[in-house]
Design an enzyme around this catalytic site. Structure first.
Site, PDB file in Angstrom:
ATOM      1  N   ALA A 118     -30.139 -11.557 -28.027  1.00 14.89           N
ATOM      2  CA  ALA A 118     -30.497 -12.836 -28.645  1.00 14.89           C
ATOM      3  C   ALA A 118     -31.637 -12.710 -29.644  1.00 14.89           C
ATOM      4  O   ALA A 118     -31.853 -13.630 -30.440  1.00 14.89           O
ATOM      5  CB  ALA A 118     -30.875 -13.857 -27.567  1.00 14.89           C
ATOM      6  N   VAL A 150     -38.628   1.642 -20.536  1.00 18.63           N
ATOM      7  CA  VAL A 150     -38.628   2.380 -21.800  1.00 18.63           C
ATOM      8  C   VAL A 150     -39.976   2.186 -22.484  1.00 18.63           C
ATOM      9  O   VAL A 150     -40.467   1.067 -22.631  1.00 18.63           O
ATOM     10  CB  VAL A 150     -37.478   1.911 -22.708  1.00 18.63           C
ATOM     11  CG1 VAL A 150     -37.632   2.459 -24.115  1.00 18.63           C
ATOM     12  CG2 VAL A 150     -36.146   2.337 -22.112  1.00 18.63           C
ATOM     13  N   GLU A 166     -32.108   0.703 -17.516  1.00 17.95           N
ATOM     14  CA  GLU A 166     -32.448  -0.656 -17.098  1.00 17.95           C
ATOM     15  C   GLU A 166     -33.774  -0.639 -16.315  1.00 17.95           C
ATOM     16  O   GLU A 166     -33.974   0.194 -15.434  1.00 17.95           O
ATOM     17  CB  GLU A 166     -31.328  -1.236 -16.234  1.00 17.95           C
ATOM     18  CG  GLU A 166     -31.672  -2.490 -15.449  1.00 17.95           C
ATOM     19  CD  GLU A 166     -32.197  -3.628 -16.312  1.00 17.95           C
ATOM     20  OE1 GLU A 166     -33.104  -4.344 -15.835  1.00 17.95           O
ATOM     21  OE2 GLU A 166     -31.720  -3.803 -17.454  1.00 17.95           O
ATOM     22  N   HIS A 173     -34.491 -20.421 -23.713  1.00 23.73           N
ATOM     23  CA  HIS A 173     -33.594 -20.014 -24.801  1.00 23.73           C
ATOM     24  C   HIS A 173     -34.336 -19.289 -25.922  1.00 23.73           C
ATOM     25  O   HIS A 173     -34.053 -19.501 -27.102  1.00 23.73           O
ATOM     26  CB  HIS A 173     -32.858 -21.231 -25.367  1.00 23.73           C
ATOM     27  CG  HIS A 173     -31.935 -21.884 -24.396  1.00 23.73           C
ATOM     28  ND1 HIS A 173     -31.444 -23.159 -24.581  1.00 23.73           N
ATOM     29  CD2 HIS A 173     -31.406 -21.449 -23.227  1.00 23.73           C
ATOM     30  CE1 HIS A 173     -30.654 -23.469 -23.551  1.00 23.73           C
ATOM     31  NE2 HIS A 173     -30.622 -22.441 -22.727  1.00 23.73           N
ATOM     32  N   ASN A 215     -29.775 -17.104 -14.683  1.00 22.17           N
ATOM     33  CA  ASN A 215     -29.750 -18.377 -15.403  1.00 22.17           C
ATOM     34  C   ASN A 215     -29.033 -19.453 -14.580  1.00 22.17           C
ATOM     35  O   ASN A 215     -28.586 -19.214 -13.459  1.00 22.17           O
ATOM     36  CB  ASN A 215     -29.115 -18.202 -16.788  1.00 22.17           C
ATOM     37  CG  ASN A 215     -27.653 -17.791 -16.735  1.00 22.17           C
ATOM     38  OD1 ASN A 215     -26.981 -17.908 -15.711  1.00 22.17           O
ATOM     39  ND2 ASN A 215     -27.125 -17.289 -17.841  1.00 22.17           N
TER      40      ASN A 215
END
Length: 613
Positions: A579, A237, A37, A546, A94
């Site tokens: 997503a 990463v 992370e 979104h 969010n």
């Protein structure tokens, strides 16, 4: 530092999807799992924990602080895109809205060629990730929750959800009653896959503690002590490494390179590498690894390993516009809190700390509605509607998924039985009109108390791109949504924006607003003028946060980057789960879909791991 040099599974990204995968895959104690992370674990940070403080995160160390290029059709404005750079990802920052998708949105995946991706198959996973608490009778009546099922036991997952509206708040009740007065009542339970109309929705807020419930608190922290589950935080990463194979795919993902404390390091994966870094960072990592369009990679000095020109394309978002209306005296809003008024903040914190009441217990966004184009219902404006339908029939796109997008929207505008627009209420002023939106939602607020009526385009035709800006893993990607680049988006969206004026003048909503009151921008005085609505669509258009679709799940010839098992085309042992794999943005907020898709992906990967042993 990673505690070992290799793991069975490496998950790149400890966000909404990544932590679902980490939890479910580590249920098998024989499988070693590492999560990498970029952010830190901020589980005790009040900006994460307190539901109302989501707006305090933008631009901080917990945010990737991404932004678009200047958007031509939004008057050259730059649109900020907050993304969670923290364990839990964007579920940590969010506005906590839990909105289930429509069945037809999911069935469209299968029609595209993704075998087994339909509502019936995904429905168990949509119910699996959360537990829903029922409010007391008085609150339920105030929120008009008669649609809520008598038996909530089907919702049995780790994310805690509740109804954040309070019975002292007149806005949530007026919201539903106003749509009913306009002949748009809720047609059925939103959790059953097909409904239009207005309702007060659930939020991912723990009913007992009144704290945010998100992937870190729900999926990771309860199992963090598993000996086969490992976390590497504050690590960026830089790329995935491949080895040649003798199989038909040619390349197997074998290791992950990452930067931590300024040092480049490597960790190996024996079974699977799963990228769950979101709609902006997942395609970025693929491109840095040599998976993408040669025209993008080669000028940056990156050797092409897998040629796929669709990586980083198909970027979608729900463009939104909001008109802020000044409310009558005595109507409570969050404006003073957003402006940083110390007395208001201290009073709210005191109520929250003492008995978990007051404005800190909610994001202020829990009243929603989904409608077909209001201009066209009951046979109205049939000539305009037919022009749009004919245009959708004749359109030719540049991306293989465009024809499916046109067909889908044509079906919706023809049938008028599902939403093409989302509406919601924000109990404060919106400040985005006429400005770049990189400074957060509390910048430049004018005096007074407001509510903002908002509409968003549920099925946009306009798509954009996200691509690397250089071979430097620390450099931000170039994000270009190309909002309103398809003229039909403006035709539909402007009609939705104009309908906000109808909502504001209908009872009982009108009774809460000051006659002739101030608004958030001079161009927000639209009246019934469609051209003014089109102008304000550009002046006030912004993101609904979104973004999706940049590593689309689709047949390769249809513009796909991953197959129906999330496997990156041309590789072995590499998947993308987040997503970015959504071929079409659903009409709803993304959170529900991301959780459900990740739960199903975990079962798919588990099955693959079992077969590999």
């Amino acid at each position: 530092m990673a505690s070992a040099t290799q793991y069975d599974v490496i998950i790149v990204g400890g966000g909404t999807a990544g932590l679902v995968l980490a939890n479910r895959l580590s249920e098998d104690s024989s499988v070693s799992v590492l999560v990498i992370e970029a952010g830190a674990n901020a589980a005790a940070d009040p900006r994460i924990v307190v539901p109302a403080l989501f707006n305090a995160v933008q631009g901080t160390e917990l945010d990737w602080s991404y932004a678009t290029t200047p958007q031509k059709n939004l008057n050259g404005r730059i649109i900020g895109h907050p993304q969670g750079k923290v364990l839990g990802g964007s579920s940590a920052i969010n506005a906590e809205a839990l909105i289930p998708p429509s069945a037809s949105d999911i069935n469209a995946w299968e029609k595209l060629g993704n075998a087994g991706w339909n509502y019936q198959t995904l429905k168990p996973y949509l119910d699996k990730y959360f537990t829903l608490s029922r409010p007391d009778k008085a609150t339920a009546e105030h929120l008009h929750l008669s649609w809520l099922p008598a038996d909530l036991s089907r919702f049995s997952g780790p994310v805690k959800a509740s109804f954040a509206g309070a019975k002292e708040d007149p806005l949530s009740s007026a919201w539903v009653e106003t749509f009913e007065s306009l002949k748009h009542p809720l047609t059925s339970n939103p959790f059953d896959g097909k409904s239009i109309g207005a309702y007060n929705g659930a939020s991912t807020i723990d009913a007992a503690s009144k704290t945010r419930s998100y992937s870190n608190s729900a999926y990771y922290l309860p199992v963090a002590d598993r000996t086969n589950l490992h976390l590497l935080s504050s690590a960026i990463v830089s790329r995935i490494l491949f080895n040649p194979t003798k199989g038909k795919l040619g390349l197997k993902a074998t290791a992950v390179e990452y930067i931590q404390n300024g040092t480049l390091q490597r960790v190996n994966a024996t079974k699977e590498i799963i990228i769950s870094a979101g709609a902006f960072n997942s395609p970025k990592i693929l491109e840095l690894s040599g998976v993408g369009d040669p025209a993008i990679l080669e000028p940056k000095g990156i050797a092409v390993k897998i040629h796929n020109k669709y990586v980083g394309t198909n970027l979608q978002d729900h463009l939104l516009n909001g008109i802020s209306y000044e409310v009558k005296d005595g109507i409570a809003t969050a404006d003073n809190m957003l402006r940083g008024d110390q007395a208001t903040i201290e009073a709210a914190m005191a109520a929250y700390e003492a008995n978990k009441t007051g404005p800190f217990t909610s994001s202020g966004i829990s009243s929603f509605a989904y409608l077909p184009p209001p201009d066209f219902v009951n046979g109205k404006n049939s000539e305009d509607r037919n022009k749009i339908l004919n245009a959708l029939t004749q359109k030719r796109g540049t991306h293989p998924l465009d024809s499916h997008r046109y067909s889908r929207l044509r079906e919706l505008v023809s049938n008028l039985d599902e939403g093409t627009a989302q509406y919601f209420l924000f109990a404060a002023q919106s400040n985005v009109a006429g400005r770049n939106t990189t400074g957060g939602i509390a910048e430049g607020l004018q005096p007074g108390n407001f509510i903002t009526l908002v509409t968003a385009l549920s099925h946009p035709l306009s798509t954009g791109t996200v691509h690397i800006s250089s071979s430097d893993a620390l450099a931000k990607p170039i994000i270009d949504h190309k909002y309103l680049s398809d003229s039909l988006d403006l035709e539909l969206h402007a009609r939705q924006v104009r309908y906000l004026e109808t909502l504001a003048t209908a009872k009982p909503m009108a009774a809460l607003l000051k006659p002739g009151g101030k608004r958030n921008h001079p161009d927000a005085f639209i009246g019934d003028d469609l051209e003014k609505a089109k102008k304000f669509s550009a002046v006030g258009g912004s993101t609904n946060w979104h973004s999706s679709g940049t590593c689309a799940m689709a047949p390769k010839e249809s513009g796909g980057v991953v197959d129906a098992q999330f496997r990156v085309y041309g590789t072995e042992g590499l998947r993308v789960v987040d997503a970015s794999v959504f071929p079409f943005v659903p009409q709803s907020n993304l959170q529900s879909m991301v959780y459900a898709v990740a739960e199903r992906a975990a079962d798919i990967v588990k099955d693959s791991l079992r077969r590999s042993y």
